[in-house]
Scaffold this motif. Structure first.
Motif, PDB file in Angstrom:
ATOM      1  N   MET A 206       8.805  89.699 -56.393  1.00  0.00           N
ATOM      2  CA  MET A 206       9.213  88.574 -56.479  1.00  0.00           C
ATOM      3  C   MET A 206       9.927  88.208 -57.630  1.00  0.00           C
ATOM      4  O   MET A 206       9.078  88.293 -58.667  1.00  0.00           O
ATOM      5  N   ILE A 207      11.225  87.485 -57.634  1.00  0.00           N
ATOM      6  CA  ILE A 207      11.474  87.255 -59.137  1.00  0.00           C
ATOM      7  C   ILE A 207      11.342  85.781 -59.034  1.00  0.00           C
ATOM      8  O   ILE A 207      12.486  85.396 -58.134  1.00  0.00           O
ATOM      9  N   VAL A 208      11.371  85.116 -59.633  1.00  0.00           N
ATOM     10  CA  VAL A 208      10.964  83.628 -60.004  1.00  0.00           C
ATOM     11  C   VAL A 208      11.727  83.563 -61.257  1.00  0.00           C
ATOM     12  O   VAL A 208      11.691  83.241 -62.379  1.00  0.00           O
ATOM     13  N   PHE A 209      13.531  82.354 -60.463  1.00  0.00           N
ATOM     14  CA  PHE A 209      14.027  81.870 -62.143  1.00  0.00           C
ATOM     15  C   PHE A 209      13.322  80.737 -62.035  1.00  0.00           C
ATOM     16  O   PHE A 209      13.762  79.582 -61.410  1.00  0.00           O
ATOM     17  N   ASP A 263      17.108  95.812 -61.469  1.00  0.00           N
ATOM     18  CA  ASP A 263      17.075  96.847 -60.308  1.00  0.00           C
ATOM     19  C   ASP A 263      16.250  95.941 -58.850  1.00  0.00           C
ATOM     20  O   ASP A 263      15.095  95.598 -59.477  1.00  0.00           O
ATOM     21  N   VAL A 264      16.734  95.549 -57.713  1.00  0.00           N
ATOM     22  CA  VAL A 264      16.219  95.486 -56.665  1.00  0.00           C
ATOM     23  C   VAL A 264      16.360  96.010 -55.395  1.00  0.00           C
ATOM     24  O   VAL A 264      17.004  97.005 -55.593  1.00  0.00           O
ATOM     25  N   ASP A 265      15.921  96.222 -54.179  1.00  0.00           N
ATOM     26  CA  ASP A 265      16.034  97.053 -52.862  1.00  0.00           C
ATOM     27  C   ASP A 265      16.044  95.687 -52.405  1.00  0.00           C
ATOM     28  O   ASP A 265      15.969  93.795 -52.065  1.00  0.00           O
ATOM     29  N   HIS A 266      16.047  96.277 -50.447  1.00  0.00           N
ATOM     30  CA  HIS A 266      15.286  95.003 -49.444  1.00  0.00           C
ATOM     31  C   HIS A 266      14.057  94.714 -49.293  1.00  0.00           C
ATOM     32  O   HIS A 266      14.762  93.556 -48.358  1.00  0.00           O
ATOM     33  N   ARG A 267      14.132  94.435 -50.104  1.00  0.00           N
ATOM     34  CA  ARG A 267      12.032  94.162 -50.520  1.00  0.00           C
ATOM     35  C   ARG A 267      12.517  92.801 -50.880  1.00  0.00           C
ATOM     36  O   ARG A 267      11.388  91.983 -50.589  1.00  0.00           O
ATOM     37  N   THR A 268      13.567  92.387 -52.257  1.00  0.00           N
ATOM     38  CA  THR A 268      13.121  91.839 -52.824  1.00  0.00           C
ATOM     39  C   THR A 268      13.445  90.057 -52.538  1.00  0.00           C
ATOM     40  O   THR A 268      14.489  90.080 -52.167  1.00  0.00           O
ATOM     41  N   VAL A 269      12.014  90.126 -52.950  1.00  0.00           N
ATOM     42  CA  VAL A 269      12.538  88.117 -52.890  1.00  0.00           C
ATOM     43  C   VAL A 269      13.290  87.645 -54.255  1.00  0.00           C
ATOM     44  O   VAL A 269      12.835  87.985 -55.134  1.00  0.00           O
ATOM     45  N   LEU A 270      13.725  86.423 -54.032  1.00  0.00           N
ATOM     46  CA  LEU A 270      14.547  86.026 -55.057  1.00  0.00           C
ATOM     47  C   LEU A 270      14.492  84.460 -55.007  1.00  0.00           C
ATOM     48  O   LEU A 270      14.403  83.567 -54.136  1.00  0.00           O
ATOM     49  N   CYS A 271      13.208  83.947 -55.379  1.00  0.00           N
ATOM     50  CA  CYS A 271      13.194  82.569 -55.458  1.00  0.00           C
ATOM     51  C   CYS A 271      14.288  81.564 -57.162  1.00  0.00           C
ATOM     52  O   CYS A 271      13.820  82.121 -57.986  1.00  0.00           O
ATOM     53  N   VAL A 272      14.584  81.058 -56.662  1.00  0.00           N
ATOM     54  CA  VAL A 272      15.664  80.044 -57.719  1.00  0.00           C
ATOM     55  C   VAL A 272      15.040  78.945 -58.027  1.00  0.00           C
ATOM     56  O   VAL A 272      14.853  77.783 -57.673  1.00  0.00           O
ATOM     57  N   LEU A 273      14.452  77.873 -58.771  1.00  0.00           N
ATOM     58  CA  LEU A 273      13.712  76.841 -59.196  1.00  0.00           C
ATOM     59  C   LEU A 273      14.091  76.133 -60.246  1.00  0.00           C
ATOM     60  O   LEU A 273      13.449  75.211 -60.286  1.00  0.00           O
ATOM     61  N   THR A 274      14.731  76.776 -60.587  1.00  0.00           N
ATOM     62  CA  THR A 274      15.577  76.260 -62.029  1.00  0.00           C
ATOM     63  C   THR A 274      16.632  75.085 -61.659  1.00  0.00           C
ATOM     64  O   THR A 274      16.046  73.898 -62.883  1.00  0.00           O
ATOM     65  N   HIS A 275      16.661  74.710 -60.594  1.00  0.00           N
ATOM     66  CA  HIS A 275      17.482  73.220 -59.751  1.00  0.00           C
ATOM     67  C   HIS A 275      18.457  72.817 -61.130  1.00  0.00           C
ATOM     68  O   HIS A 275      18.918  71.552 -61.352  1.00  0.00           O
ATOM     69  N   ASP A 276      19.445  73.555 -62.079  1.00  0.00           N
ATOM     70  CA  ASP A 276      19.963  73.677 -62.905  1.00  0.00           C
ATOM     71  C   ASP A 276      21.028  73.714 -63.122  1.00  0.00           C
ATOM     72  O   ASP A 276      21.234  75.401 -62.498  1.00  0.00           O
ATOM     73  N   ARG A 289      25.244  88.405 -52.891  1.00  0.00           N
ATOM     74  CA  ARG A 289      25.781  89.629 -53.071  1.00  0.00           C
ATOM     75  C   ARG A 289      24.800  90.395 -53.106  1.00  0.00           C
ATOM     76  O   ARG A 289      25.526  91.699 -52.626  1.00  0.00           O
ATOM     77  N   LEU A 290      23.818  90.600 -53.282  1.00  0.00           N
ATOM     78  CA  LEU A 290      22.815  91.962 -53.737  1.00  0.00           C
ATOM     79  C   LEU A 290      21.818  91.826 -52.165  1.00  0.00           C
ATOM     80  O   LEU A 290      22.172  90.978 -51.825  1.00  0.00           O
ATOM     81  N   PRO A 291      21.313  93.364 -51.494  1.00  0.00           N
ATOM     82  CA  PRO A 291      21.186  93.351 -50.518  1.00  0.00           C
ATOM     83  C   PRO A 291      19.521  93.063 -50.446  1.00  0.00           C
ATOM     84  O   PRO A 291      19.292  94.120 -50.627  1.00  0.00           O
ATOM     85  N   VAL A 292      19.169  91.778 -50.806  1.00  0.00           N
ATOM     86  CA  VAL A 292      18.129  91.358 -50.887  1.00  0.00           C
ATOM     87  C   VAL A 292      16.866  91.325 -49.673  1.00  0.00           C
ATOM     88  O   VAL A 292      18.230  90.484 -48.832  1.00  0.00           O
ATOM     89  N   ALA A 293      15.849  90.918 -49.862  1.00  0.00           N
ATOM     90  CA  ALA A 293      15.574  90.373 -48.442  1.00  0.00           C
ATOM     91  C   ALA A 293      15.761  88.950 -48.250  1.00  0.00           C
ATOM     92  O   ALA A 293      15.448  88.787 -47.066  1.00  0.00           O
ATOM     93  N   TYR A 294      15.130  87.706 -49.311  1.00  0.00           N
ATOM     94  CA  TYR A 294      15.701  86.583 -49.271  1.00  0.00           C
ATOM     95  C   TYR A 294      15.773  85.577 -50.644  1.00  0.00           C
ATOM     96  O   TYR A 294      15.865  86.589 -51.652  1.00  0.00           O
ATOM     97  N   VAL A 295      16.242  85.201 -50.854  1.00  0.00           N
ATOM     98  CA  VAL A 295      17.180  84.315 -51.761  1.00  0.00           C
ATOM     99  C   VAL A 295      17.011  83.104 -51.157  1.00  0.00           C
ATOM    100  O   VAL A 295      17.971  81.933 -50.226  1.00  0.00           O
ATOM    101  N   GLY A 296      16.395  82.062 -52.147  1.00  0.00           N
ATOM    102  CA  GLY A 296      16.167  80.823 -52.236  1.00  0.00           C
ATOM    103  C   GLY A 296      16.561  79.911 -53.149  1.00  0.00           C
ATOM    104  O   GLY A 296      15.541  80.347 -54.136  1.00  0.00           O
ATOM    105  N   ALA A 297      16.460  78.875 -52.958  1.00  0.00           N
ATOM    106  CA  ALA A 297      16.788  77.780 -54.351  1.00  0.00           C
ATOM    107  C   ALA A 297      16.089  76.458 -53.977  1.00  0.00           C
ATOM    108  O   ALA A 297      16.746  75.962 -53.054  1.00  0.00           O
TER     109      ALA A 297
END
Length: 374
Positions: A206-209, A263-276, A289-297
């Motif tokens: 889980m990568i939290v931005f 490195d990311v994979d098909h189980r990686t989740v990306l949570c974008v909390l910057t709202h900037d 464009r990445l083959p990840v499981a989830y992208v939320g902003a």
């Protein structure tokens, strides 16, 4: 079994018979966890450990007996009140151990070889073995890979295989080894089946931005769900270890640059909390464009409308935009950072498991869904 994969694969390639003892359950204080294994070949060579020494001798003998009999058996070892030096765990715990012979004539040997080879190649796999049920089922196995493909069968019935594969997939998603029980109503073979599901996979990422208060709450819930959690923010005054003590990593870098390098994979989740926009747009342009499981902003609907406009101008396609979960999370009416983090992880679980987030009360919909692995 997967705990000593390299040794066992060598024995299989050398066409050696062996038996492997695997910890299937632990209660109280015990030195090794489910999945820990000790194996003995036909020449008496032993590798691995199931207890750190407490019951190794007795388990060694169990392996030799299994090689002679050709039968799998589950044995319980616990603390001995009468003699602390007797066979038992002097630390006070109790462990159940499955001992399985793997001889050259074993019909499951090719399946075990596939599982062991996958582990040695750093592939994520789950190996399910029956440890309790009708005698004819004990030792039967099923192998599930990260792409959702399944090898082997438990009884030739697609329904049972699908149920076990779905349970194994859930454990594989978080890299957790555990026992499961299926068919509690006796619907498959007249009585419940208990299986050990061994998983060989690193925890999903889980990568939290965005190093904000909402991120701190999300980190805590992400760790609770078994993720390896990274916080990334370009502002060193906010992205500090002190603010995010529970995170596995805290990275000071522009989000899009970090995403390009990691490195990311098909189980990686990306949570974008910057709202900037200066952070969001270059980051999401790449993330979608990445083959990840989830992208939320995160952001208001107005913020999201402006974000989508900017992404289109940057060349993001409609198909890519359709993958974006924004505003992030399920509609729980959340206000606090903790409530918002709960709404986000609820959406993650729903996305991963095929749920729609609606209440179960008053509906006839299924509680569990079978979905492809993420």
């Amino acid at each position: 079994m997967l705990d000593v994969a390299e040794h066992l694969l060598r024995w299989i390639k050398a066409e050696q018979d062996f038996a492997v003892a695997t910890v299937v359950a632990v209660s109280g204080s015990a030195p090794r966890q489910p999945g820990a294994a000790l194996a003995v070949d036909a020449e008496g060579t032993a590798v691995g450990s199931v207890s750190g020494g407490c019951v190794e001798g007795a388990v060694y003998e169990l392996c030799q007996e299994a090689l002679d009999s050709g039968r799998s058996v589950v044995q319980r070892f616990g603390y001995s009140d009468e003699d602390a030096f007797a066979v038992g765990l002097t630390c006070g715990g109790v462990i159940d151990i499955l001992t399985t012979p793997v001889r050259r004539d074993d019909p499951h040997r090719p399946l075990f070889a596939s599982a062991l080879a996958a582990v040695c190649a750093d592939e994520a796999v789950a190996l399910a073995r029956v440890i309790d049920g009708p005698d004819s089922y004990i030792g039967r196995a099923l192998l599930m890979r990260a792409d959702g493909s399944v090898e082997g069968t438990l009884d030739g019935a697609a329904e049972l295989d699908q149920v076990v594969a779905a349970e194994a997939r859930a454990l594989l998603d978080v890299g957790h080894t555990a026992t499961i029980t299926v068919g509690a109503d006796g619907s498959y073979c007249g009585q419940p089946l208990r299986l050990l599901v061994e998983c060989s996979a690193p925890p999903p990422r889980m990568i939290v931005f965005g190093a904000i208060d909402f991120a701190a709450a999300l980190v805590r819930l992400g760790k609770f769900l078994g993720y390896h959690v990274t916080v990334c923010d370009a502002r060193p005054v906010f992205a500090t270890r002190r603010r995010f003590e529970e995170a596995d990593e805290v990275i000071v870098e522009w989000p899009h640059r970090y995403l390009e390098a990691v490195d990311v994979d098909h189980r990686t989740v990306l949570c974008v909390l910057t709202h900037d926009a200066k952070f969001d747009v270059p980051l999401l342009e790449r993330a979608l464009r990445l083959p990840v499981a989830y992208v939320g902003a995160m952001g208001s609907r107005r913020t999201h409308e402006d974000r989508v406009k900017r992404l289109r101008e940057a060349g993001t396609t409609d198909e890519e935009l359709a993958r974006l979960r924004a505003p992030i999370g399920l509609n729980l009416g959340a206000r606090t950072p903790e409530e918002t983090a709960l709404s986000i992880v609820a959406e993650l679980v729903a996305s991963r498991r095929g749920g729609d987030g609606s209440p179960l009360t008053g509906t006839g919909s299924r509680i569990h869904h079978d979905t492809s692995a993420h």
